[in-house]
Design a protein around this motif. Structure first.
Motif, PDB file in Angstrom:
ATOM      1  N   ASP A  67      31.344  35.457  42.267  1.00  0.00           N
ATOM      2  CA  ASP A  67      32.150  36.532  41.689  1.00  0.00           C
ATOM      3  C   ASP A  67      31.885  37.856  42.402  1.00  0.00           C
ATOM      4  OD1 ASP A  67      33.361  34.856  39.879  1.00  0.00           O
ATOM      5  OD2 ASP A  67      31.985  35.318  38.239  1.00  0.00           O
ATOM      6  N   GLN A  71      34.509  39.990  44.707  1.00  0.00           N
ATOM      7  CA  GLN A  71      34.791  41.409  44.471  1.00  0.00           C
ATOM      8  C   GLN A  71      34.643  42.223  45.752  1.00  0.00           C
ATOM      9  OE1 GLN A  71      32.317  42.772  41.217  1.00  0.00           O
ATOM     10  NE2 GLN A  71      32.930  41.059  39.919  1.00  0.00           N
ATOM     11  N   ASP A  74      37.595  41.521  47.955  1.00  0.00           N
ATOM     12  CA  ASP A  74      38.775  42.228  47.456  1.00  0.00           C
ATOM     13  C   ASP A  74      38.757  43.687  47.901  1.00  0.00           C
ATOM     14  OD1 ASP A  74      39.754  39.975  46.226  1.00  0.00           O
ATOM     15  OD2 ASP A  74      39.026  40.510  44.221  1.00  0.00           O
ATOM     16  N   GLN A  75      37.565  44.315  47.847  1.00  0.00           N
ATOM     17  CA  GLN A  75      37.430  45.705  48.290  1.00  0.00           C
ATOM     18  C   GLN A  75      37.805  45.837  49.761  1.00  0.00           C
ATOM     19  OE1 GLN A  75      33.408  47.209  48.155  1.00  0.00           O
ATOM     20  NE2 GLN A  75      33.973  49.166  49.097  1.00  0.00           N
TER      21      GLN A  75
END
Length: 277
Positions: A67, A71, A74-75
């Motif tokens: 997870d 994240q 995604d950034q």
């Protein structure tokens, strides 16, 4: 010319500086940029015995999960999407040793890998990655200090030169950056003692001139144990934006132990460094 670049995204600490540098380098060369984030998973406790048990108990606190890796990816993808660059991304998940081996192997099919320096105040499995990429990828690595902010600048580039094979490889790999540089300076330490006559800094200046690159040399002496500090002082004195240097190691049965200067730079780096082995 780097046409495809891989940035290794730290998961358990801020990645803004690494992402900003990676995007700026990809834009500089109009290159494709991939990001990769790694989730470090626990070692199987069944195989941990004896003295290793203490290390295992300490190391588990540095594990990360998918997870967190997702994240961070995604950034990265949001930032690079806004830049308009061709890009891609992925995550991997494995034990620390196998993960860093896999990451360094993935780096072999990229022209350049961008990696974050270890932050000694925040230990992480990621700390071993720069060494793995430097020695196992066969490609140049751009190491970004954890104190660095913003995009990569190339107003002043400082070449660390000692006439060695790694230093020569670093100069060759850095040619695309040198052609973008505003000024180039060579720092040669203990040249009278350590460098063959045909490989002095003046010979490197002549070599660069044949590539239409103007450079000057700063030659001085210092104690061997203090070379990395002298290089960083020269970088500060000249307001260098990028170091170019060979990454040195000593082979020991299929693995490499960092040489003293490289080890010092890994710990104390204050300026982005393009390193080749």
């Amino acid at each position: 010319m780097p046409n495809d670049i891989l940035v290794h995204l730290p998961v358990d600490r801020p990645a803004d500086s690494v992402i900003d540098c990676a995007i700026s380098v990809a834009q500089l060369f109009e290159a494709h940029l991939d990001g990769i984030a790694c989730a470090y998973q626990p070692i199987n406790p069944a195989i941990v015995v004896g003295a290793s048990a203490a290390y295992f108990a300490d190391a588990t606190q540095y594990n990360t999960d998918l997870d967190l890796a997702a994240q961070r990816l995604d950034q990265f993808q949001l930032a690079v999407r806004n830049s308009g660059l061709s890009h891609g991304g992925r995550t991997i998940c494995d034990s620390p040793a196998l993960a860093n081996q896999t990451l360094s192997e993935i780096s072999r099919l990229y022209d350049l890998s961008i990696v974050a320096q270890a932050d000694r105040s925040r230990r992480s499995h990621h700390d071993a990655l720069p060494e793995a990429v430097l020695f196992n990828s066969g490609q140049p690595m751009l190491l970004i200090p954890y104190i660095h902010t913003g995009p990569l600048k190339l107003d002043r580039v400082l070449i660390c030169w000692d006439g060695s094979r790694p230093a020569a490889r670093a100069v060759r790999d850095a040619m695309p950056f040198l052609h973008k540089a505003g000024q180039i300076e060579i720092v040669a330490i203990n040249e009278d003692e350590d460098v063959p006559e045909d490989l002095l800094a003046d010979a490197l200046i002549a070599h660069l001139a044949r590539h239409d690159l103007a450079a000057s040399a700063n030659k001085f002496a210092c104690e061997p144990h203090n070379i990395h500090s002298a290089i960083l002082s020269a970088a500060a004195d000249t307001s260098a934006d990028l170091l170019v240097m060979g990454g040195y190691g000593h082979s020991r049965i299929r693995e490499f132990i960092l040489g003293g200067v490289t080890r010092g730079m890994f710990k104390s780096l204050t300026v982005p460094a393009l390193m080749s082995h």
